[in-house]
Design an enzyme around this catalytic site. Sequence first.
Site, PDB file in Angstrom:
ATOM      1  N   CYS A 341      17.761  92.884  45.721  1.00 46.16           N
ATOM      2  CA  CYS A 341      16.877  91.976  44.986  1.00 46.16           C
ATOM      3  C   CYS A 341      15.779  92.768  44.269  1.00 46.16           C
ATOM      4  CB  CYS A 341      16.309  90.907  45.910  1.00 46.16           C
ATOM      5  SG  CYS A 341      15.645  89.482  44.985  1.00 46.16           S
ATOM      6  N   HIS A 433      20.755  88.565  48.623  1.00 46.76           N
ATOM      7  CA  HIS A 433      20.314  88.658  50.015  1.00 46.76           C
ATOM      8  C   HIS A 433      21.450  88.182  50.921  1.00 46.76           C
ATOM      9  CE1 HIS A 433      16.112  89.403  49.081  1.00 46.76           C
ATOM     10  NE2 HIS A 433      16.084  88.365  48.275  1.00 46.76           N
TER      11      HIS A 433
END
Length: 510
Positions: A341, A433
């Site tokens: 991310c 994630h």
Amino acid sequence: MSGGLLVAGTTSDAGKSVVTAGICRWLVRQGVKVAPFKAQNMSLNSFVTREGAEIGRAQAMQAQACRIEPTALMNPVLLKPGGEQSSQVVLLGRPVGELSARGYHGGRQQKLLGTVLDCLAELRSTYDAVICEGAGSPAEINLRRTDIVNMGIARGARLPVLVVGDIDRGGVFASFFGTLALLSPEDQELVAGFLVNKFRGDVSLLEPGLDMLHGLTGRSTYGVLPFRHGLGIDEEDGLRVSLRGAVRESTVAPPVGEDVLRVAVCAVPLMSNFTDVDALAAEPGVVVRFVDRPEELTDADLVVVPGTRGTVRALEWLRERGLARALASRAAQGRPVLGICGGFQLLGEHIEDDVESRRGHVDGLGLLPVRVRFAREKTLARPRGEALGERVEGYEIHHGVAEVTGGEGFISDAGGHGLDGCRVGAVWGTHWHGSLESDGFRRAFLREVAAAAGRRFVPAPDTSFAALREEQLDRLGDLIEQHADTDALWRLIESGAPQGLPFIPPGAPA
């Protein structure tokens, strides 16, 4: 309306999240249809529901304890800190703006009370019981007027309150008594009793104090939970949660191959979703640690740059500490690096950020051919794909939009079309994630890392991260079943706080 309970705490990190999850798992094993609820959560550790709503990971974990899918109703207000003085406000799963602490507590918070009560009422109309989690302490008298997560929600929904105290910190009796004595008479009416958490030793030595506490307050202690390692799963924030190694501590199997694999996680500022690395720590022979100095990367076989709520700030931090040079040196030597991310974004060539930091054009580390532009709309998704020949799924929470201009694709769809991320040599990046929780993909990725690092490490063929999580949730349920007064707890959930509880002066200041 169904039964309910608010689990409050004498302090932050007293164990509210895990006690709530334990009560949920105990109830569902009794055949009760139960749901979790937290009116307001302040956390950088969040999750995306099936409908694309962002909520705290603690409530997602508690929903798993209930064996149900999480929804935005379970955490209607999420605050995501972006600095010392401001947070992004996420309402019913969607960001609605940035507010300072003064601005939020000065008016916005109290206006949300109706919204959170409506969400709780909807859950209570659907489930047999709703177990609510408070935040911090209910005795934060400076914030009581605008409170919507502790006694504010208890008063609004007439919920009985169980106060949890962490005896491992010391001073638990004073904390219980002081918490109660700083509440108004109307609030005290709902505080039914106490629950001692993290006790070590012989419970009989504690009993005289519990009897005196009952004599002083007229309230019972509903249980004494023993200290157990590895129960801090998916709590709100803080390195200490992952450093406790919740999954890792329950894994005692030796490495399958001849070598262990060492993973260093850069402890960037405003780190988000640090639980991404728990799946690595679940593997026998994988050692995970958090680092903040370049010399700590030297013996690492894999370096993970995790997500962050402040990508540009994290870039500056990496450069100030010399970690940026160490990462560049690793990449040049073909030594593995994984960015997740925000970590993926800062590994790129440059970032255009007029949203998060509002710094405009910022040079990245240049380890991946990626250009990032921050969009005002946040991406919230639960994607699925394939990587390294294995199925993989995860969840996305980011403002940054990545344009990949080279390298190899990382995650693709079934037809081989790129979905996310890229790879150059031994440097990988992805926005997803939770991808490492996909067992086949995690094993394939670790084999790649081991080969690049020259380690004779072999992933265990049968590690199931989902099964390990279920084991932990069952252990939480066992704690409640074996060490709490479940008959009294049942009556509390079903019938509310006992009548005629005494007022303990002085009460909240006028």
